[in-house]
Structure formats: C-alpha cells, structure tokens
Design an enzyme around this catalytic site. Structure first.
Site, mmCIF file in Angstrom:
data_model
loop_
_atom_site.group_PDB
_atom_site.id
_atom_site.type_symbol
_atom_site.label_atom_id
_atom_site.label_comp_id
_atom_site.label_asym_id
_atom_site.label_seq_id
_atom_site.Cartn_x
_atom_site.Cartn_y
_atom_site.Cartn_z
ATOM 1 C CE LYS A 181 0.136 9.178 -4.324
ATOM 2 N NZ LYS A 181 1.239 9.148 -5.298
ATOM 3 C CD GLU B 44 -4.087 -6.528 -0.196
ATOM 4 O OE1 GLU B 44 -3.163 -7.257 0.219
ATOM 5 O OE2 GLU B 44 -5.255 -6.926 -0.301
ATOM 6 C CB CYS C 158 4.199 -6.958 -1.052
ATOM 7 S SG CYS C 158 2.963 -7.551 -2.187
ATOM 8 C CD GLU D 77 8.285 -5.300 2.190
ATOM 9 O OE1 GLU D 77 8.095 -4.142 2.595
ATOM 10 O OE2 GLU D 77 7.457 -5.923 1.512
HETATM 11 P P1 NAP Z 1 4.960 3.658 -0.172
HETATM 12 O O1 NAP Z 1 6.052 4.604 0.035
HETATM 13 O O2 NAP Z 1 4.045 3.365 0.956
HETATM 14 O O3 NAP Z 1 4.147 4.228 -1.423
HETATM 15 C C1 NAP Z 1 2.962 3.631 -1.880
HETATM 16 C C2 NAP Z 1 2.024 4.710 -2.369
HETATM 17 O O4 NAP Z 1 1.716 5.582 -1.284
HETATM 18 C C3 NAP Z 1 2.620 5.596 -3.460
HETATM 19 O O5 NAP Z 1 1.591 5.982 -4.337
HETATM 20 C C4 NAP Z 1 3.118 6.789 -2.667
HETATM 21 O O6 NAP Z 1 3.224 7.971 -3.428
HETATM 22 C C5 NAP Z 1 2.023 6.912 -1.642
HETATM 23 N N1 NAP Z 1 2.404 7.651 -0.455
HETATM 24 C C6 NAP Z 1 3.633 7.770 0.104
HETATM 25 N N2 NAP Z 1 3.558 8.527 1.231
HETATM 26 C C7 NAP Z 1 2.262 8.885 1.381
HETATM 27 C C8 NAP Z 1 1.536 9.633 2.348
HETATM 28 N N3 NAP Z 1 2.145 10.199 3.395
HETATM 29 N N4 NAP Z 1 0.206 9.789 2.200
HETATM 30 C C9 NAP Z 1 -0.419 9.231 1.135
HETATM 31 N N5 NAP Z 1 0.200 8.498 0.194
HETATM 32 C C10 NAP Z 1 1.527 8.320 0.313
HETATM 33 O O7 NAP Z 1 5.464 2.258 -0.662
HETATM 34 P P2 NAP Z 1 6.509 1.949 -1.793
HETATM 35 O O8 NAP Z 1 7.854 2.001 -1.222
HETATM 36 O O9 NAP Z 1 6.257 2.769 -2.997
HETATM 37 O O10 NAP Z 1 6.082 0.462 -2.167
HETATM 38 C C11 NAP Z 1 6.663 -0.615 -1.559
HETATM 39 C C12 NAP Z 1 5.813 -1.149 -0.428
HETATM 40 O O11 NAP Z 1 4.553 -1.552 -0.901
HETATM 41 C C13 NAP Z 1 6.449 -2.375 0.161
HETATM 42 O O12 NAP Z 1 6.388 -2.350 1.565
HETATM 43 C C14 NAP Z 1 5.595 -3.502 -0.373
HETATM 44 O O13 NAP Z 1 5.595 -4.644 0.408
HETATM 45 C C15 NAP Z 1 4.270 -2.856 -0.442
HETATM 46 N N6 NAP Z 1 3.400 -3.555 -1.394
HETATM 47 C C16 NAP Z 1 2.402 -4.326 -0.887
HETATM 48 C C17 NAP Z 1 1.591 -5.049 -1.735
HETATM 49 C C18 NAP Z 1 0.500 -5.903 -1.182
HETATM 50 O O14 NAP Z 1 -0.385 -6.270 -1.935
HETATM 51 N N7 NAP Z 1 0.499 -6.234 0.098
HETATM 52 C C19 NAP Z 1 1.782 -4.976 -3.114
HETATM 53 C C20 NAP Z 1 2.806 -4.182 -3.609
HETATM 54 C C21 NAP Z 1 3.621 -3.468 -2.715
HETATM 55 P P3 NAP Z 1 4.647 8.402 -4.050
HETATM 56 O O15 NAP Z 1 5.031 7.333 -4.990
HETATM 57 O O16 NAP Z 1 4.339 9.686 -4.719
HETATM 58 O O17 NAP Z 1 5.580 8.506 -2.900
#
Ligand code: NAP
Length: 520
Positions: free
Chosen positions: A214, A292, A326, A422
């Site tokens: 997804k 991650e 991240c 963050e």
């Molecule tokens: P997010 O809200 O956690 O979303 C990431 C993914 O999870 C998206 O596909 C999102 O779908 C989905 N999602 C959201 N709520 C969900 C739920 N309840 N159940 C299942 N899936 C769900 O994170 P973000 O704000 O988009 O991304 C930023 C975060 O990612 C930051 O904290 C960053 O540090 C982290 N990140 C980490 C890495 C690493 O390698 N460590 C790399 C990149 C980013 P939708 O888009 O449809 O909401």
C-alpha cells in the site's frame, strides 16, 4: 455491490490514461529521451493486482494532487479490506510458483526491471516531482537510488546461502537452509515514493517472496509506474500487487494485511505512531516485522571540524527534500567556540543557494511541503521556539500554498518542540554545547535512534563518538549517507530490522534447520 458487478470491476484490465493538469507542467520540459516513455503515460486510474490494472470493488476513487500548485493530477482506486484480501490471496497463489524459481531466474527479471527504471529515469522523476513536490534533480537522485536496490538485489539473491554445521553424532548431518518467508505486506510513505518501494519489494521478490503493497495516499503514481515497469520486465502476475487507498481506508488496508494468516512478513516505513500500531496488529499472527520509523537526528559540529564542510553537510542533511526525510538533521549542536562562525556561514548559504519553488523548475532547490497540515506544523514549531526564546536568523515564514522558507533558529533549547519532536520540515534549530560528554548525552537523550552525524578532525574523537551515538546510521564528516549497498535502519523506537545491502534480503528469508539422521 452485487457479485457480478464486483467481478466486472476486478476483470477491468485496461489502464485509463489520465491527461489532466498533469501534462501541463510537462509541456515546458524536454521531451522524453528516445526509447523512454513520457511521464504522462505512467498516470493511470487503476491499482495493480495479479498483473492487471484493477479498480476498487466499491468503485470509489480518490484524487491525487500536485502539492506545488494544488492541481489534481488524476484519480486512483480507493481500495478497502475486500480489495486487500483479494490481493493477498492472489499473492499467496503466486508465491507457490515464485518460490520455486531459481535465484538466477529472479535475478534476470530484477535486472530487467532495474534497466527499465534507469531508461525511464527522467520521466519517472517528473512523475515523482509532480505528485510529491521534491525538486527534479532530487527526484532523479531518488530514482537512481531506487533502481539501485533492484540492481543490488538482482545480485544479492544469488548469494543467499545456507550452511552445514559440524555434527557431534557421526550418523547425522546438520544443515541450515534459507527459504523465502512468503507473502510480504508493505506500507510505504510519501517522502520517497519510489525508493521505499524498491528497497522493500526488490528484496522480497529477490528472496522468492510475493508482495502486497500500500503506497501513501499522496504518492500512488510512482508505485504504479514501478508496477508498469515490473510487468514490462516480465515479473509474473501476482508477484507484485499494489493496493491504492485514501487516508480514510489506510487503517483497514493495514489491519487486513497485518492480521491475515496468509501474510507472513510485514514491512512498514512511516511514523513511529503508526509503526507501533501495526506491530500490535501483527502480534495476532506473530509475523516477522520490519519497521523503518521516525528519527530525531543529532548533527554535531565539534571544535576541530572543518566549518565550511560542516555547513555544506548540514545543508544537505537538513534541507534535502525540504527537510522531509527520516534521516534529516533535527537538532544541530555546534561547539561554543565556532557557534557564531557556523551560524553566519550557514545563513549565508541558505540565503544565497536555496531557492523555494515548484520542483519541476530546474532552478528550485526547495520544493513544497507535502500538504497544508505539514506547513501548519512547521509554523507551530517556529512559534513555539520563538515563544521560548529562540531567534529567527533567516526564513521563518510560509510563502503561500505549501511552501515554507528554509529557516535557521538560534538559541534553541531541548525543551522546544523543534528539538523534542521530529520536525519533518525546513527548520534548522541550532544548539550551543561545551563538551563532548555533554553533547553525546544530549544527542542520545531521545527515544529515536535512526541517524546521527558529526564533524570532527580528531581521530580518537571520531572513533569514540561513532561508537557512542545510539543510532543505526552514523555520518562522520558526511551529510548525505544513504546508498543501496549499506544497511539502513534504526535503534530504539526508530525501528526493527534493516533494509538495503546484504542485510535487506535476510528480512525476507526464514531459516530452516534440517537434521539428517541414520547415515552410515
Ligand atoms: P505515516 O502517517 O505513518 O504514513 C506512512 C504510511 O502508513 C502511509 O502509506 C499511510 O497511508 C499509512 N498509514 C497511515 N495510518 C495508517 C494506519 N492506521 N494503518 C495502516 N497504515 C497507515 O507517516 P508519514 O507522515 O506519511 O511519513 C512520515 C514518517 O515516516 C516520518 O516519521 C518519517 O521519519 C518516517 N519515515 C521513515 C523512514 C525510515 O526509513 N526510517 C523513511 C521515510 C519516512 P496514507 O498516506 O494513506 O495516510
């Protein structure tokens, strides 16, 4: 919906090209290179299940918007639990034959896929910039990085080896086999719409697993473009499945993946909050989980550092992707003896070299933030810091739409939101320190442990600090660290497992001990 209607929707395999506002920004750009497809040919209104373009069983769709100008690029299926369940069953069936392929067969297909990504780099970059906003040059860098995982895993899959253990009973032989773990569920974020997919799916497919993925609501097109190229490369139907969904349906898609007994591996990249939720959901079926998650990277400049190099490193580590990675530097600690010099030089570079604008403009270095909510969060961080005594050296304001000025704050303290949380945006908060012991303590005083950076020319200090930082990734005199060949992942609440390098493929393998007895 009646079952016949559902079947009709599922059997709809044609991809509808969507030539809406998406094409307009492309019109001013150079045409695709000979042999490459135009970016607009990757924009479609279907998800990808069983090697076919699929609509949602509900018939619902959601719009994908260009964050630079608010224009709708197109619509994709808003899939739900029913669609996800179907994709899982398809992936499970495909796994029965994919796991029997040889590493060489998988390697050849992955290599073809990598080549197609490389051939279409310019157009994939335009597509990525249009849906995510990062500048075109960065988007090209991401496609190169993303294709690098396919290339790497095309090679690594041939090096998956078991072993034979010494036996203490003569009639026995003790073997260790490594086998693909099975259907692998994946959820990816919007900030690396291409590379987060190849880093996971490349490893899984190389190991002999099949995938249900997804992508983020904001960036489905880069994921679907990868499906398109995977199909062209000859990756069999059902091996790679992409279920698109809106934010409203994300929770049910995720829960279906996490709780399905047919899925034996879950890999997630995104926020720590959602990662913890998915980890709980995976407990019901005791899945192998890779996470991650978010970071809060310290970036330390010691008194022996080359200040100019440290400034360049900080610019890369902080402002790449407008601060939305991240591993972005989150807290910049500068030794008191060089603090003023560092701030002055960093502000000069920000003001002279960083240009905010639509990422599709080649002059832009700072694209938009992903959406309005992200801009509001950054504004709140600046207000919080200023109310607690921080000073705005440059930037500090929204520039309209989703744009925000690259910002430097001095006098930042550990109780400010921009130090505790963050940031995920273009704020460089600079903190003064006196001693190595003090700064290493502050750097580690967080529940995150993804990346850490420091600049020093003292060799003993370099070893000490590299070993003492509590993070999975450490940059020494470098501000941009990620490469496909190195293990990527975090300590503490930043995650579980590693992606990339030879470690990445291990996440998709099970170990089997075979005890062969009764031998004469
Ligand atoms: P997010 O809200 O956690 O979303 C990431 C993914 O999870 C998206 O596909 C999102 O779908 C989905 N999602 C959201 N709520 C969900 C739920 N309840 N159940 C299942 N899936 C769900 O994170 P973000 O704000 O988009 O991304 C930023 C975060 O990612 C930051 O904290 C960053 O540090 C982290 N990140 C980490 C890495 C690493 O390698 N460590 C790399 C990149 C980013 P939708 O888009 O449809 O909401």
């Amino acid at each position: 919906m009646p079952i016949l209607a559902i079947l009709r929707v599922f059997s709809s395999t044609s991809r509808h090209r969507v030539f809406s506002s998406f094409q307009k920004p492309m019109d001013n750009l150079a045409p695709p290179k000979p042999g490459a497809r135009p970016a607009s040919s990757f924009v479609c209104d279907k998800a990808f299940i069983n090697g076919e373009w699929a609509a949602a069983s509900s018939g619902k769709t959601f719009e994908v918007v260009n964050p630079a100008n608010g224009k709708v690029i197109g619509s994709v299926p808003d899939m739900d639990a029913t669609d996800t369940d179907r994709a899982i069953k398809v992936a499970y069936k495909a796994f029965q034959s994919w796991k029997e392929t040889t590493a060489k067969e998988r390697s050849i297909l992955l290599r073809k896929w990598a080549n197609l990504v490389s051939e279409n780099i310019d157009e994939l970059a335009k597509l990525l910039t249009s849906e995510m906003g990062k500048p075109l040059a960065e988007a090209k860098g991401e496609i190169t990085y993303g294709g690098g995982f396919l290339e790497l895993f095309a090679e690594e899959c041939k090096r998956v080896e078991g072993n034979i253990i010494q036996t203490h009973i003569k009639s026995r032989r003790l073997l260790v086999l490594k086998q693909p773990i099975g259907v692998s569920g994946m959820i990816t974020p919007w900030n690396f719409p291409n590379a987060m997919i190849t880093r996971k799916a490349g490893a899984a497919i190389a190991a002999g697993c099949t995938v249900v993925l997804k992508p983020a609501e904001d960036t489905p097109y880069s994921a679907l473009a990868l499906c398109d190229l995977a199909k062209e490369a000859g990756i069999p139907a059902g091996v790679l499945n992409v279920v698109t969904s809106s934010r409203n349906n994300a929770a049910q898609v995720g829960k279906t993946i996490c709780e399905s007994p047919l899925v034996t591996k879950m890999s997630f990249t995104g926020s720590t909050f959602v990662g913890k939720l998915l980890l709980q959901q995976c407990a019901s079926t005791v899945k192998k989980v890779s996470l991650e998650l978010g970071g809060n990277a310290p970036f330390i400049v010691f008194e022996s550092a080359d200040v100019d190099a440290a400034v360049q490193g900080a610019i890369g580590a902080k402002f790449r992707c407008s601060g939305q990675t991240c591993v972005c530097a989150n807290r910049i600690f500068v030794h008191e003896s060089i603090y003023d010099e560092f701030v002055k030089k960093m502000a000069a570079v920000v003001e002279k070299d960083l240009k905010v604008g639509d990422g599709i403009d080649p002059a832009t270095t700072q694209g938009p933030l992903i959406n309005k909510k992200a801009v509001e969060k950054i504004e709140a961080h600046v207000q919080d810091a200023v109310s607690k005594g921080a000073k705005v050296v440059c930037g500090g304001k929204s520039k309209g739409g989703n744009f925000f000025e690259p910002t430097i704050l001095t006098g930042v303290t550990n109780d400010m939101r921009c130090a505790k949380e963050e940031i995920f945006g273009p704020i460089a908060g600079i903190i003064r320190f006196k001693t190595e012991e003090e700064v290493v303590g502050l750097a580690n005083a967080t529940t995150s442990g993804l990346a850490g950076y420091f600049y020093s020319r003292d060799l003993s200090q370099i070893w000490r600090v590299a070993e003492r930082l509590e993070s999975g990734i450490v940059g020494v005199n470098e501000g941009v660290l990620s490469v496909p060949d190195a293990p990527f992942g975090g300590w503490k609440e930043s995650g579980l497992g590693r992606e990339g390098g030879r470690y990445g493929i291990e996440e998709y393998l099970e170990i089997k001990y075979v005890c062969m007895g009764g031998l004469q």
